[in-house]
Design a protein around this motif. Structure first.
Motif, PDB file in Angstrom:
ATOM      1  N   GLY A  97       0.806  -1.212   0.000  1.00  0.00           N
ATOM      2  CA  GLY A  97       0.000   0.000   0.000  1.00  0.00           C
ATOM      3  C   GLY A  97       0.841   1.265   0.000  1.00  0.00           C
ATOM      4  O   GLY A  97       0.315   2.365  -0.235  1.00  0.00           O
ATOM      5  N   TYR A  98       2.159   1.119   0.231  1.00  0.00           N
ATOM      6  CA  TYR A  98       3.050   2.279   0.226  1.00  0.00           C
ATOM      7  C   TYR A  98       3.003   2.997  -1.114  1.00  0.00           C
ATOM      8  O   TYR A  98       3.091   4.232  -1.177  1.00  0.00           O
ATOM      9  CB  TYR A  98       4.483   1.825   0.531  1.00  0.00           C
ATOM     10  CG  TYR A  98       5.484   2.957   0.548  1.00  0.00           C
ATOM     11  CD1 TYR A  98       5.590   3.796   1.658  1.00  0.00           C
ATOM     12  CD2 TYR A  98       6.318   3.197  -0.552  1.00  0.00           C
ATOM     13  CE1 TYR A  98       6.498   4.846   1.670  1.00  0.00           C
ATOM     14  CE2 TYR A  98       7.222   4.239  -0.548  1.00  0.00           C
ATOM     15  CZ  TYR A  98       7.308   5.059   0.563  1.00  0.00           C
ATOM     16  OH  TYR A  98       8.206   6.105   0.568  1.00  0.00           O
ATOM     17  N   GLU A  99       2.828   2.233  -2.190  1.00  0.00           N
ATOM     18  CA  GLU A  99       2.779   2.816  -3.533  1.00  0.00           C
ATOM     19  C   GLU A  99       1.501   3.629  -3.749  1.00  0.00           C
ATOM     20  O   GLU A  99       1.415   4.397  -4.713  1.00  0.00           O
ATOM     21  CB  GLU A  99       2.850   1.711  -4.584  1.00  0.00           C
ATOM     22  CG  GLU A  99       4.086   0.819  -4.460  1.00  0.00           C
ATOM     23  CD  GLU A  99       3.953  -0.455  -5.269  1.00  0.00           C
ATOM     24  OE1 GLU A  99       3.166  -0.466  -6.235  1.00  0.00           O
ATOM     25  OE2 GLU A  99       4.629  -1.445  -4.933  1.00  0.00           O
ATOM     26  N   PHE A 100       0.506   3.450  -2.861  1.00  0.00           N
ATOM     27  CA  PHE A 100      -0.803   4.100  -3.040  1.00  0.00           C
ATOM     28  C   PHE A 100      -1.119   5.063  -1.885  1.00  0.00           C
ATOM     29  O   PHE A 100      -2.275   5.444  -1.705  1.00  0.00           O
ATOM     30  CB  PHE A 100      -1.904   3.036  -3.125  1.00  0.00           C
ATOM     31  CG  PHE A 100      -1.722   2.057  -4.243  1.00  0.00           C
ATOM     32  CD1 PHE A 100      -2.307   2.273  -5.484  1.00  0.00           C
ATOM     33  CD2 PHE A 100      -0.955   0.911  -4.072  1.00  0.00           C
ATOM     34  CE1 PHE A 100      -2.149   1.363  -6.518  1.00  0.00           C
ATOM     35  CE2 PHE A 100      -0.792  -0.007  -5.099  1.00  0.00           C
ATOM     36  CZ  PHE A 100      -1.387   0.228  -6.324  1.00  0.00           C
ATOM     37  N   ARG A 119      -3.508   0.956   6.185  1.00  0.00           N
ATOM     38  CA  ARG A 119      -2.310   1.096   7.016  1.00  0.00           C
ATOM     39  C   ARG A 119      -1.251   1.976   6.368  1.00  0.00           C
ATOM     40  O   ARG A 119      -0.243   2.307   6.996  1.00  0.00           O
ATOM     41  CB  ARG A 119      -1.743  -0.290   7.334  1.00  0.00           C
ATOM     42  CG  ARG A 119      -2.670  -1.052   8.292  1.00  0.00           C
ATOM     43  CD  ARG A 119      -2.243  -2.474   8.520  1.00  0.00           C
ATOM     44  NE  ARG A 119      -3.109  -3.106   9.521  1.00  0.00           N
ATOM     45  CZ  ARG A 119      -3.096  -4.397   9.821  1.00  0.00           C
ATOM     46  NH1 ARG A 119      -2.272  -5.206   9.192  1.00  0.00           N
ATOM     47  NH2 ARG A 119      -3.909  -4.892  10.741  1.00  0.00           N
ATOM     48  N   HIS A 120      -1.469   2.332   5.107  1.00  0.00           N
ATOM     49  CA  HIS A 120      -0.566   3.261   4.420  1.00  0.00           C
ATOM     50  C   HIS A 120      -1.282   4.567   4.070  1.00  0.00           C
ATOM     51  O   HIS A 120      -0.928   5.254   3.103  1.00  0.00           O
ATOM     52  CB  HIS A 120       0.000   2.602   3.156  1.00  0.00           C
ATOM     53  CG  HIS A 120       1.024   1.541   3.443  1.00  0.00           C
ATOM     54  ND1 HIS A 120       0.693   0.221   3.657  1.00  0.00           N
ATOM     55  CD2 HIS A 120       2.379   1.618   3.581  1.00  0.00           C
ATOM     56  CE1 HIS A 120       1.796  -0.482   3.892  1.00  0.00           C
ATOM     57  NE2 HIS A 120       2.828   0.343   3.846  1.00  0.00           N
ATOM     58  N   ASN A 121      -2.290   4.888   4.867  1.00  0.00           N
ATOM     59  CA  ASN A 121      -3.014   6.173   4.749  1.00  0.00           C
ATOM     60  C   ASN A 121      -3.669   6.377   3.390  1.00  0.00           C
ATOM     61  O   ASN A 121      -3.803   7.511   2.918  1.00  0.00           O
ATOM     62  CB  ASN A 121      -2.073   7.344   5.043  1.00  0.00           C
ATOM     63  CG  ASN A 121      -1.576   7.329   6.479  1.00  0.00           C
ATOM     64  OD1 ASN A 121      -2.352   7.066   7.398  1.00  0.00           O
ATOM     65  ND2 ASN A 121      -0.296   7.583   6.665  1.00  0.00           N
ATOM     66  N   ALA A 122      -4.058   5.276   2.757  1.00  0.00           N
ATOM     67  CA  ALA A 122      -4.865   5.373   1.537  1.00  0.00           C
ATOM     68  C   ALA A 122      -6.334   5.244   1.935  1.00  0.00           C
ATOM     69  O   ALA A 122      -6.661   4.886   3.067  1.00  0.00           O
ATOM     70  CB  ALA A 122      -4.475   4.290   0.549  1.00  0.00           C
TER      71      ALA A 122
END
Length: 405
Positions: A172-175, A198-201
């Motif tokens: 999810g870091y990429e998004f 969990r990656h603020n998306a």
């Protein structure tokens, strides 16, 4: 140009395999090869990729863990290391697969894409891009999840943002900070949505059909393990009723969250259709809190977002297709009616492991690695019986020749 290619194929070398040809070096192929090796039967494993367990190594997201406890996900003849957790991670599972191959000295031939396999004149002829392999036996171990399923959604090709299938999703870091449409609400759709949170998306998960969401554990025990234990004593429908009762007590009603349950119970549904219930790993709490938004079926994709069947229209930065996988057997296995057009054995479990003329299948039970382990043992035992007969016949023939001399 065509004639040159034809000439190349005519010059293609042929190799006789003294043992079964196994197509696929995933868990299924490795399990059969190991069981055969225990009976001192050689085999040749062909793999289109450049590594074992390529689905796990190349097409899975970083935070993936086994959905079931490790005792339900191990292959024959070799347990997981004792220090592994109850639910091994993706990387731990891959290391187990690599250790498994090393332990049984299984050395697949990599980058061998099988273009065609056919039973001709009493033998199996398996053609890759640069070689033809010949054997009395063929084991189809490419499994149910060989190719990504890309849905036909109107307008998908005109979307301006990024579109990726879960086979290409890593983290999810990429998004981060993006508004993401997740198409699909199975285990992958739920876990990708949770990872995006969990990656603020901001994930919006499309729920097209009904779905069973179950707790991963009941009173500290695996829900799947409890279901298996109860099924030894109770009819499947009573087992399903108990599992659903406990799920409602632990998770509450999922209907209020837009997750309508199927009329058929979760274990019975999986046995009939192969549709796996979702084992909740935290996504349900994110749905309850509103961090994961549940959406109805997509009507069409627009340049900047999507229109839904309930009349809503929203903008999105990216789309993740959590739409699963399919078998690729119909593309390369020719002249056999053992498989359906969808690439699954016509015979239901537990009889789908053996076809005619030395054809076997493993990894098509819709019962995960437990089904794989069971079928691998059956296949190896069946081939071992034939191997013994052939060996005895060879010895008789040899003795006869000696006597005649």
């Amino acid at each position: 140009m065509g004639s040159c290619k034809e000439e190349e194929r005519k010059q293609q070398k042929s190799v006789w395999v003294h043992g079964p040809i196994i197509v696929g070096a995933g868990p299924s192929g490795l399990a059969v090869a190991a069981c055969l090796k225990q009976s001192q039967i050689p085999s040749l494993v062909l793999e289109r990729s450049d590594c074992i367990a390529s689905l796990w190594q190349q097409r899975t997201y970083d935070r993936l863990k086994l959905h079931l406890p490790k005792q339900f996900c191990q292959l024959p003849l070799l347990d997981y290391p004792k220090h592994f957790p109850k639910y091994p991670t993706k990387h731990q599972f891959i290391s187990y697969m690599e250790s498994y191959a090393k332990h049984f000295c299984i050395e697949p031939k990599f980058k061998q894409l099988v273009e065609k396999a056919e039973f001709v004149n009493g033998i199996w002829r398996v053609k890759s891009q640069d070689c033809e392999y010949i054997s009395k036996w063929l084991v189809v171990a490419t499994g149910e999840n060989a190719e990504p399923v890309i849905p036909q959604i109107q307008g998908l090709d005109r979307f301006n943002g990024n579109v990726v299938h879960t086979s290409g999703y890593k983290s999810g870091y990429e998004f981060r900070k993006q508004k993401v449409l997740v198409v699909g609400c199975g285990n992958s759709g739920m876990e990708v949505s949770l990872d995006l949170c969990r990656h603020n998306a901001s994930p919006h998960m499309v729920v097209r059909n009904s779905v069973h969401v179950l707790p991963r554990e009941i009173f500290g025990c695996s829900t799947f393990g409890i279901a298996m234990a109860l099924h030894k004593w109770l009819p499947l429908r009573l087992v399903d009723k108990f599992i659903l009762l406990m799920s409602n007590l632990i998770l509450g009603s999922t209907e209020n969250l837009g997750l309508r349950r199927p009329e058929t119970g979760p274990i019975e549904l999986k046995n009939i259709t192969g549709k796996t219930p979702v084992l909740d790993g935290g996504a349900l709490n994110q749905i309850k809190s509103g961090n994961i938004k549940v959406m109805e079926e997509v009507k069409e994709i627009t340049r900047n977002g999507a229109k839904f069947m309930d009349g809503q229209e929203k903008e999105f930065d990216s789309i993740v297709l959590a739409t699963g996988y399919k078998s690729n057997v119909p593309f390369w296995l020719k002249g056999s009616d053992f498989f359906t057009e969808q690439g699954m054995p016509r015979r239901p479990f537990p009889n789908g492991w053996k076809g005619e003329n030395g054809l076997y299948t493993v990894g098509f039970t819709r019962r995960g690695l437990l089904g794989t382990a069971s079928d691998a043992i059956k296949i190896a035992n069946d081939i071992a019986d034939q191997w013994k007969i052939n060996k005895e016949w060879d010895n008789i023939c040899s003795s006869y020749v000696i006597l005649q001399i």
